[in-house]
Design a protein around this motif. Structure first.
Motif, short mmCIF file in Angstrom:
data_model
loop_
_atom_site.label_atom_id
_atom_site.label_comp_id
_atom_site.label_asym_id
_atom_site.label_seq_id
_atom_site.Cartn_x
_atom_site.Cartn_y
_atom_site.Cartn_z
N LEU A 1 1.41 6.50 -7.12
CA LEU A 1 0.27 7.34 -7.42
C LEU A 1 0.66 8.70 -7.21
N HIS A 2 1.31 8.99 -6.17
CA HIS A 2 1.83 10.36 -6.10
C HIS A 2 2.90 10.91 -7.06
N VAL A 3 3.80 9.83 -7.43
CA VAL A 3 4.52 10.07 -8.57
C VAL A 3 3.90 10.42 -9.94
N GLU A 4 2.75 9.83 -10.03
CA GLU A 4 2.19 9.82 -11.46
C GLU A 4 1.63 11.23 -11.59
N CYS A 5 0.89 11.74 -10.24
CA CYS A 5 0.26 12.93 -10.16
C CYS A 5 1.06 14.04 -10.44
N ALA A 6 2.27 13.98 -9.39
CA ALA A 6 3.10 15.08 -9.59
C ALA A 6 3.74 15.29 -10.95
N ALA A 7 4.07 14.40 -11.75
CA ALA A 7 4.79 14.39 -12.72
C ALA A 7 3.84 14.92 -13.98
N LEU A 8 2.41 14.70 -13.84
CA LEU A 8 1.51 15.38 -14.68
C LEU A 8 1.41 16.71 -14.60
N VAL A 9 1.35 17.09 -13.15
CA VAL A 9 1.16 18.47 -12.91
C VAL A 9 2.29 19.36 -13.03
N SER A 10 3.59 18.66 -13.11
CA SER A 10 4.66 19.62 -13.14
C SER A 10 5.06 19.53 -14.67
N GLY A 11 4.49 18.59 -15.49
CA GLY A 11 4.92 18.53 -16.82
C GLY A 11 6.14 17.69 -17.18
N GLU A 12 6.61 17.18 -16.37
CA GLU A 12 7.82 16.23 -16.25
C GLU A 12 7.41 14.93 -17.14
N LYS A 13 8.43 14.43 -17.83
CA LYS A 13 8.39 13.30 -18.36
C LYS A 13 8.98 12.23 -17.83
N ARG A 14 8.22 11.24 -17.31
CA ARG A 14 8.81 10.08 -16.53
C ARG A 14 10.00 9.47 -17.25
N PRO A 15 11.03 9.14 -16.39
CA PRO A 15 12.22 8.42 -16.84
C PRO A 15 11.90 7.20 -17.51
N ASP B 1 0.86 -1.01 -0.15
CA ASP B 1 -0.17 -0.10 -0.09
C ASP B 1 0.86 1.24 -0.06
N ILE B 2 1.90 1.11 0.92
CA ILE B 2 2.95 2.38 0.73
C ILE B 2 3.46 2.77 -0.57
N ASP B 3 3.68 1.72 -1.13
CA ASP B 3 4.14 1.67 -2.62
C ASP B 3 3.29 2.03 -3.56
N ASP B 4 1.98 1.70 -3.30
CA ASP B 4 1.08 2.19 -4.39
C ASP B 4 0.75 3.62 -4.30
N VAL B 5 0.91 4.04 -3.03
CA VAL B 5 0.91 5.39 -2.64
C VAL B 5 1.79 6.29 -3.19
N ARG B 6 2.99 5.87 -3.40
CA ARG B 6 4.25 6.32 -3.71
C ARG B 6 3.95 6.68 -5.27
#
Length: 234
Positions: A156-170, A149-154
């Protein structure tokens, strides 16, 4: 929870979070997840409603869309939002559903009824977040499956933050199998490396390689395993 038998082969408990696996402090020995993981997860949970608000906008959903007017298209119906990655997070099966799944699992373990808040993600997410934040300490201390669950939250947060900031996921590339020795031979899990990080982590056995010297040791160990396998096959 974690017994301390007198046998010499006793292994000290480690954090169950897949990307952590560090040995617990003495004061944490009765927990499943370490305090740093709990603290980081608490921060991520608290930030999710704000990230959802930033994603759930027409501007974010239509970012990058071509301007289409009724004069050129012959229709006044707006185009389908091109940002399906954003839509997948703010829609019914997105952030709200993923948080609800964690909450329901915790409630089931606690013997409580399933989460009563369903429907509109904008209304449900603050409720899910409040529940998870209020019960995070219990989960880290008493819920054996909390690591996933901790990893799922991490994630999910990475996905959201990357889209908000416009960053391309490595991107990630396969770099061979894990050569770590385990009880029944060697691990053999396929390893991947991110173009945005110098760390390599085996999700099965927990082995890590983080420095250039450790990378060389990893490659040498992989070559030994392949040579041994080839010798056995011959």
């Amino acid at each position: 929870m974690h017994d301390h038998p007198a046998e010499l082969d006793y292994e000290w408990p480690t954090c169950v979070t897949p990307r952590c696996n560090r040995r617990l402090w003495v004061a944490e020995a009765s927990r499943w997840a370490c305090r740093p993981c709990e603290d980081a997860t608490g921060r991520r949970i608290a930030e999710l409603p704000g990230l959802f608000t930033q994603l759930d906008t027409t501007a974010m959903l239509m970012k990058g869309a071509s301007r289409i007017t009724s004069a050129t298209s012959g229709s006044k119906t707006p185009p389908i939002p091109p940002r399906l990655d954003v839509l997948n997070l703010v829609g019914p099966g997105g952030i709200a559903a993923r948080l609800a799944a964690i909450e329901d699992a915790w409630r089931k373990t606690l013997g409580w009824t399933v989460a009563p808040w369903r429907g509109n993600p904008a209304e449900a997410i603050p409720k899910h977040v409040a529940f998870l934040a209020n019960n995070l300490l219990w989960a880290c201390s008493s819920y054996e499956e909390v690591g996933q669950d901790i990893d799922d939250v991490r994630r999910l947060h990475v996905e959201c933050a990357a889209l908000v900031s416009g960053e391309k996921r490595p991107g990630r590339v396969q770099i061979g199998v894990c050569p770590t020795v385990v009880d029944d031979g060697w691990c053999g899990t396929q390893l991947t490396a991110s173009t945005g990080s110098h760390r390599i982590h085996c999700g099965s056995c927990g082995a890590r390689w983080e420095t250039l010297g450790e990378w060389r040791e990893l490659r040498a160990a992989q070559e030994r395993v392949l040579a041994e396998a080839a010798g056995v096959a011959a």
